[in-house]
Write an enzyme that holds these catalytic residues in place. Structure first.
Site, PDB file in Angstrom:
ATOM      1  N   SER A   1      33.100  89.207  18.918  1.00  0.00           N
ATOM      2  CA  SER A   1      31.991  90.278  19.336  1.00  0.00           C
ATOM      3  C   SER A   1      31.356  91.556  18.337  1.00  0.00           C
ATOM      4  CB  SER A   1      32.939  91.924  20.306  1.00  0.00           C
ATOM      5  OG  SER A   1      34.092  92.656  19.335  1.00  0.00           O
ATOM      6  N   LYS A   2      30.086  92.826  18.658  1.00  0.00           N
ATOM      7  CA  LYS A   2      29.679  93.134  17.098  1.00  0.00           C
ATOM      8  C   LYS A   2      30.944  94.253  16.928  1.00  0.00           C
ATOM      9  CE  LYS A   2      25.246  93.649  19.702  1.00  0.00           C
ATOM     10  NZ  LYS A   2      24.344  93.946  19.996  1.00  0.00           N
TER      11      LYS A   2
END
Ligand code: GLU
Length: 486
Positions: free
Chosen positions: A253-254
């Protein structure tokens, strides 16, 4: 033997995700390994997610990675157009055919009704799924509602019982219970197809032989198989790639790091390093080899050696690998690659010969392009700051003070300082003071670079020249040993 035809089918959301890069790369390697064809197809039928410029950006990013394709929006090909929004009529026609064949149906439920149904299902702890209301409408009701112009979608009629199985090249036999699968919307009320319909129709007409994509698409397969079956089309072989994970094994994930290939590009990762690293996210050749050229990857890649288990995206490993690739660059390319990072760091790079020397002095210590801003700082500033604790401590030694004092006196007697003179001076200091090795060299290194591990001293001397060396040593004498008037 039929030619292998694979596709990379991104939805243009604005950037290329590293997971997307892995999918593109595996498709590319598979195609090249089998002398096949790679198609780039843009899946842009979700108008709410449309991002202007996304396709151009995607193509530019793919070019940067060295992944080439044989058919696509910018180069054409025999089965185009390769942008789904330019093929809408084809999808509508197939949606209507599915209705005629009794494999899909019109649904007139309003978004409000669907939302209410969803909430109720969640409250009852049931998995949200269309309740089939419109599936049970009589043909007369349907005709009437269509005549009235009531907004509608077309839904796939999933079998209500039985199971769907298929062979995945990576996962083996995969089985789904039909009753658990939603009656997927195929054509939306705006007349645009969903991913499911457009993807299957295009894979068929573009003669795709192998579908290689991320694991998140696995649950879509039973729906897609219904469409293949309805039209009597041959199903391509399937390979679903393992998830990419953060080091804590959550889905990549970012929040835990960069996911856009463009971010890696901007930070100064080399395309060949990123490609090498991404190739190993889920695949390995079964040997100890870790560094691969694209040609080696093409020669060795096979889907049979792709793992089922999620692949951890280990940024430390990428950094290490990128450093290996940086150190392998030919000098000219090294200079060309790193100069823009110095410039972006606000440094004056107009003296090309000097910039080149600086790059050659520090490149061995960096992992990625942007690291050079810090690594080369000393060459672009007029003052030396000693912040590193070990460096400060080392300067506290009596011998350090002596070395710097004598060094400074000797500098004052010179009118130029080249590397040979410097070595000569250091030898004299050793002879006169009896101080040697680390005790001799380290104070000079610290005075000139501020740190205990920096670029090699001959480089520093050469780039600094006499005046800057004198100035830095004077600053240390004043700041650290409170000597004034030196
Ligand atoms: N458009 C889908 C995506 O964005 C393609 C999935 C597939 O390859 O079927 O990943």
């Amino acid at each position: 033997m039929t030619t292998v035809r694979v596709r990379f089918a991104p939805s243009p959301t604005g950037y290329l995700h590293v997971g997307g890069l892995r999918t593109a790369l595996y498709n590319f390697l598979f195609a090249r390994h089998h002398q096949g064809v790679l198609v780039l197809r843009i899946e842009d039928t979700d108008r709410s997610r449309y991002v202007p410029g996304a396709v151009e950006n995607l193509i530019k990013t793919l070019k940067w990675t060295g992944i080439t394709y044989d058919e696509g929006p910018d180069i054409g090909g025999p089965f185009g157009p390769y942008v789904q929004s330019q093929r809408i009529e084809l999808y509508r026609e197939h949606a209507r055919k599915l209705v005629e064949m009794g494999r899909a149906y019109y649904c007139f439920c309003t978004p409000e009704r669907l939302e209410k149904m969803r909430q109720e299902q969640i409250a009852r702890k049931q998995p949200p799924k269309y309740d089939g209301t419109c599936r049970r409408l009589s043909p007369e009701d349907v005709a009437q509602k269509l005549k009235e112009g009531i907004p509608h979608v077309i839904r796939l009629k999933m079998p209500l019982e039985g199971e769907t199985s298929f062979e995945d090249i990576i996962r083996g036999t995969v089985t789904f219970q039909n009753a658990l699968i939603d009656d997927q919307v195929l054509l939306k009320s705006d007349g645009y197809p969903t991913y499911h319909l457009a993807n299957v129709v295009d894979d068929h007409y573009m003669k795709i032989t192998h579908v290689i994509r991320g694991e998140e698409w696995l649950p879509s397969v039973p729906k897609h198989l219904q469409i293949y079956d309805a039209f009597g089309w041959e199903v391509p072989k399937m390979a679903h790639l393992p998830l990419l994970l953060n080091p804590d094994r959550s889905k990549l994930s970012k929040r835990q790091g960069d996911v856009a290939v463009e971010d890696y590009m901007a930070k100064g990762y080399l395309p060949e390093a990123l490609v090498n690293f991404v190739a190993l996210l889920g695949w390995n050749p079964g040997t100890e080899q870790e560094i691969f050229s694209m040609d080696e990857l093409i020669a060795q890649f096979s889907l049979e050696r792709v793992n089922k288990a999620g692949a951890v995206f280990d940024i430390q490993k990428l950094n290490w690998m990128n450093g290996v690739y940086i150190r392998k660059l030919p000098e000219d390319r090294l200079v060309e690659f790193l100069t823009p990072f110095l410039e972006r760091g606000g440094y004056d790079v107009s003296d090309k010969a000097r910039t080149r020397k600086i790059i050659l002095a520090v490149y061995k210590s960096i992992d990625k392009g942007e690291d050079i801003v810090e690594a080369a700082r000393i060459f672009f500033q007029e003052t030396v700051e000693i912040e590193e604790p070990e460096a400060r401590e080392f300067l506290q030694k009596e011998t350090s003070h002596t070395v710097l004092k004598v060094f400074y006196e000797k500098l004052n007697q010179l009118d130029k300082l080249d590397v040979d003179t410097f070595k000569q001076v250091m030898k004299e200091i050793q002879n006169e003071t009896g101080i040697k090795k680390q005790d001799l060299w380290m104070p000079v290194r610290i005075a000139l670079t501020g740190v205990t591990h920096g670029p090699e001293l001959p480089f520093v001397i050469d780039i600094f020249g006499l005046e800057k060396v004198k100035s830095f040593v004077r600053q240390v004498l004043e700041k650290v040993y409170q000597e004034s008037g030196v």
